[in-house]
Scaffold this active site. Structure first.
Site, PDB file in Angstrom:
ATOM      1  N   ASN A   9       0.881  -1.171   0.000  1.00  0.00           N
ATOM      2  CA  ASN A   9       0.000   0.000   0.000  1.00  0.00           C
ATOM      3  C   ASN A   9       0.912   1.213   0.000  1.00  0.00           C
ATOM      4  O   ASN A   9       1.466   1.578   1.034  1.00  0.00           O
ATOM      5  CB  ASN A   9      -0.888  -0.020   1.257  1.00  0.00           C
ATOM      6  CG  ASN A   9      -1.714   1.256   1.398  1.00  0.00           C
ATOM      7  OD1 ASN A   9      -1.786   2.059   0.463  1.00  0.00           O
ATOM      8  ND2 ASN A   9      -2.330   1.426   2.558  1.00  0.00           N
ATOM      9  N   TRP A  10       1.072   1.789  -1.184  1.00  0.00           N
ATOM     10  CA  TRP A  10       2.013   2.921  -1.300  1.00  0.00           C
ATOM     11  C   TRP A  10       1.483   4.180  -0.618  1.00  0.00           C
ATOM     12  O   TRP A  10       2.230   5.119  -0.396  1.00  0.00           O
ATOM     13  CB  TRP A  10       2.267   3.236  -2.766  1.00  0.00           C
ATOM     14  CG  TRP A  10       3.098   2.223  -3.500  1.00  0.00           C
ATOM     15  CD1 TRP A  10       3.584   1.030  -3.017  1.00  0.00           C
ATOM     16  CD2 TRP A  10       3.533   2.315  -4.864  1.00  0.00           C
ATOM     17  NE1 TRP A  10       4.295   0.386  -4.001  1.00  0.00           N
ATOM     18  CE2 TRP A  10       4.283   1.154  -5.139  1.00  0.00           C
ATOM     19  CE3 TRP A  10       3.363   3.261  -5.878  1.00  0.00           C
ATOM     20  CZ2 TRP A  10       4.863   0.920  -6.391  1.00  0.00           C
ATOM     21  CZ3 TRP A  10       3.934   3.030  -7.132  1.00  0.00           C
ATOM     22  CH2 TRP A  10       4.680   1.861  -7.377  1.00  0.00           C
ATOM     23  N   LYS A  11       0.185   4.214  -0.338  1.00  0.00           N
ATOM     24  CA  LYS A  11      -0.444   5.423   0.221  1.00  0.00           C
ATOM     25  C   LYS A  11      -0.141   6.616  -0.701  1.00  0.00           C
ATOM     26  O   LYS A  11      -0.033   6.437  -1.912  1.00  0.00           O
ATOM     27  CB  LYS A  11       0.025   5.655   1.659  1.00  0.00           C
ATOM     28  CG  LYS A  11      -0.156   4.393   2.513  1.00  0.00           C
ATOM     29  CD  LYS A  11       0.027   4.597   3.974  1.00  0.00           C
ATOM     30  CE  LYS A  11      -0.194   3.273   4.701  1.00  0.00           C
ATOM     31  NZ  LYS A  11      -0.120   3.386   6.150  1.00  0.00           N
ATOM     32  N   HIS A  94      -9.564   1.645   4.414  1.00  0.00           N
ATOM     33  CA  HIS A  94      -8.316   1.743   5.190  1.00  0.00           C
ATOM     34  C   HIS A  94      -8.530   2.672   6.378  1.00  0.00           C
ATOM     35  O   HIS A  94      -9.291   3.645   6.281  1.00  0.00           O
ATOM     36  CB  HIS A  94      -7.190   2.277   4.289  1.00  0.00           C
ATOM     37  CG  HIS A  94      -5.853   2.191   4.962  1.00  0.00           C
ATOM     38  ND1 HIS A  94      -5.423   3.149   5.841  1.00  0.00           N
ATOM     39  CD2 HIS A  94      -4.883   1.248   4.917  1.00  0.00           C
ATOM     40  CE1 HIS A  94      -4.231   2.788   6.302  1.00  0.00           C
ATOM     41  NE2 HIS A  94      -3.880   1.645   5.749  1.00  0.00           N
ATOM     42  N   GLU A  96      -6.870   4.984   7.558  1.00  0.00           N
ATOM     43  CA  GLU A  96      -6.614   6.412   7.283  1.00  0.00           C
ATOM     44  C   GLU A  96      -7.813   7.048   6.591  1.00  0.00           C
ATOM     45  O   GLU A  96      -8.116   8.222   6.823  1.00  0.00           O
ATOM     46  CB  GLU A  96      -5.334   6.549   6.438  1.00  0.00           C
ATOM     47  CG  GLU A  96      -4.093   6.310   7.289  1.00  0.00           C
ATOM     48  CD  GLU A  96      -2.932   5.674   6.540  1.00  0.00           C
ATOM     49  OE1 GLU A  96      -2.904   5.716   5.294  1.00  0.00           O
ATOM     50  OE2 GLU A  96      -2.045   5.113   7.215  1.00  0.00           O
ATOM     51  N   GLU A 164      -5.919  -4.784  10.372  1.00  0.00           N
ATOM     52  CA  GLU A 164      -4.878  -3.814  10.682  1.00  0.00           C
ATOM     53  C   GLU A 164      -5.204  -3.099  11.987  1.00  0.00           C
ATOM     54  O   GLU A 164      -5.993  -2.150  11.993  1.00  0.00           O
ATOM     55  CB  GLU A 164      -4.781  -2.768   9.563  1.00  0.00           C
ATOM     56  CG  GLU A 164      -4.476  -3.366   8.212  1.00  0.00           C
ATOM     57  CD  GLU A 164      -3.832  -2.355   7.274  1.00  0.00           C
ATOM     58  OE1 GLU A 164      -2.686  -2.582   6.888  1.00  0.00           O
ATOM     59  OE2 GLU A 164      -4.458  -1.324   6.966  1.00  0.00           O
ATOM     60  N   GLY A 170       2.169   2.141  10.766  1.00  0.00           N
ATOM     61  CA  GLY A 170       3.170   3.195  10.615  1.00  0.00           C
ATOM     62  C   GLY A 170       3.839   3.599  11.923  1.00  0.00           C
ATOM     63  O   GLY A 170       4.523   4.613  11.994  1.00  0.00           O
ATOM     64  N   SER A 210       2.999  -2.241  10.304  1.00  0.00           N
ATOM     65  CA  SER A 210       4.436  -2.357  10.559  1.00  0.00           C
ATOM     66  C   SER A 210       4.995  -3.757  10.294  1.00  0.00           C
ATOM     67  O   SER A 210       5.895  -4.221  10.982  1.00  0.00           O
ATOM     68  CB  SER A 210       4.777  -1.907  11.983  1.00  0.00           C
ATOM     69  OG  SER A 210       4.391  -0.558  12.172  1.00  0.00           O
ATOM     70  N   GLY A 231       2.663  -1.128   4.267  1.00  0.00           N
ATOM     71  CA  GLY A 231       2.781   0.295   3.968  1.00  0.00           C
ATOM     72  C   GLY A 231       4.239   0.674   3.776  1.00  0.00           C
ATOM     73  O   GLY A 231       4.824   0.494   2.700  1.00  0.00           O
ATOM     74  N   GLY A 232       4.856   1.200   4.833  1.00  0.00           N
ATOM     75  CA  GLY A 232       6.220   1.732   4.766  1.00  0.00           C
ATOM     76  C   GLY A 232       7.209   0.843   4.041  1.00  0.00           C
ATOM     77  O   GLY A 232       7.951   1.306   3.152  1.00  0.00           O
TER      78      GLY A 232
HETATM   79  P1  PGA Z   1       2.563   0.185   7.647  1.00  0.00           P
HETATM   80  O1  PGA Z   1       1.149   0.441   6.954  1.00  0.00           O
HETATM   81  O2  PGA Z   1       3.092  -1.106   7.096  1.00  0.00           O
HETATM   82  O3  PGA Z   1       3.394   1.383   7.268  1.00  0.00           O
HETATM   83  O4  PGA Z   1       2.320   0.105   9.110  1.00  0.00           O
HETATM   84  C1  PGA Z   1       0.249  -0.633   6.739  1.00  0.00           C
HETATM   85  C2  PGA Z   1      -1.029  -0.087   6.159  1.00  0.00           C
HETATM   86  O5  PGA Z   1      -1.459   0.994   6.560  1.00  0.00           O
HETATM   87  O6  PGA Z   1      -1.650  -0.726   5.270  1.00  0.00           O
END
Ligand code: PGA
Length: 248
Positions: A9-11, A94, A96, A164, A170, A210, A231-232
């Site tokens: 997930n590049w966001k 998601h 966010e 999640e 994150g 994470s 994500g990251g």
């Molecule tokens: P993260 O993000 O791996 O940076 O914690 C995961 C996500 O939000 O899908």
């Protein structure tokens, strides 16, 4: 047997050019993966990413989709627009989006049904906040996200679910493998109750929050965990490839 799926997930990261460079670096590193692999890119990167991914084993994903077929919804993108570029997966709900953009279980539900209707595979995100976990509300929160967010889906095994825990996204704080496994086990039990035991046994449930090259082996060794939403670590080709190749 459920085939694991590792999705990035590049966001809101990577311009189209940066995304193409990342994809080109990634392709040879994940070419022999045993699991399904996808990158969920910003909408405007989709045309360039689709081109760069051609002939590879990496599928294309989006990060949101609107529920209407078309119409007066400024700023939104329909399932057919995604389909035209060969998008296969779409992240829905998601945390966010729930936190910053007013996404609710009701809109998650509408988007999920629209995505399924168009032949996309929704990756529906659910999970509790730290406060909810600490006050013993995790199961109640997940129950609501399942009963309201997934209402009306006739075959639940057609979607992917990403569990999640919001406190792990994150933050560098991962749920322990046991915690993640236990909660995902609970989600599967609830799905069996609300939908059907057979479909619940088939649905792929990812862990997200994470997940990285260091902890992916332990997480992926867990019986209930069928992949990761990353994500990251998905922004760095070597890190993402190490997760995809967790079993090598
Ligand atoms: P993260 O993000 O791996 O940076 O914690 C995961 C996500 O939000 O899908």
């Amino acid at each position: 047997m459920r085939k694991p799926i590792i999705a990035g997930n590049w966001k809101m990261n990577n311009t189209a050019n940066e995304g193409v460079a990342l994809i080109n670096a990634l392709k040879p590193l994940v070419a022999y993966a045993d699991c399904d692999v996808a990158v969920c890119v910003p909408a405007i990167d989709i045309p360039a990413a689709a081109e760069a991914l051609k002939g590879s084993n990496i599928a294309l994903g989006a990060q949101n989709v609107h529920f209407a077929e078309k119409g007066a919804f400024t700023g939104e993108i329909s399932a057919n627009m995604l389909k035209e570029y060969g998008v296969k997966y779409v992240i829905i709900g998601h945390s966010e989006r729930r936190q910053y953009f007013g996404e609710t279980d009701e809109t998650v539900n509408k988007r999920t049904l629209a995505a399924l209707n168009a032949g996309l595979i929704p990756i529906v995100c659910i999970g509790e906040s730290l406060e909810e976990r600490e006050t013993g509300k995790t199961e109640a929160v997940l129950d609501k996200q399942i009963t309201e967010g997934m209402k009306g889906i006739d075959d639940i095994s057609k979607i992917v679910i990403a569990y999640e825990p919001v406190w792990a996204i994150g933050t560098g704080k991962t749920a322990t493998s046991e915690q993640a496994n236990e909660t995902i086990g609970y989600i599967r039990k609830k799905l069996a109750e609300v939908f059907c035991p057979n479909c619940a046994a088939k649905v792929r449930i990812q862990y997200g929050g994470s997940m990285n090259a260091g902890n992916c082996k332990d997480l992926m060794a867990m019986e209930e965990i069928d992949g990761g939403l990353i994500g990251g670590a998905s922004l760095k080709p070597n890190d993402f490839a190490a997760i995809v190749n967790y079993n090598k």
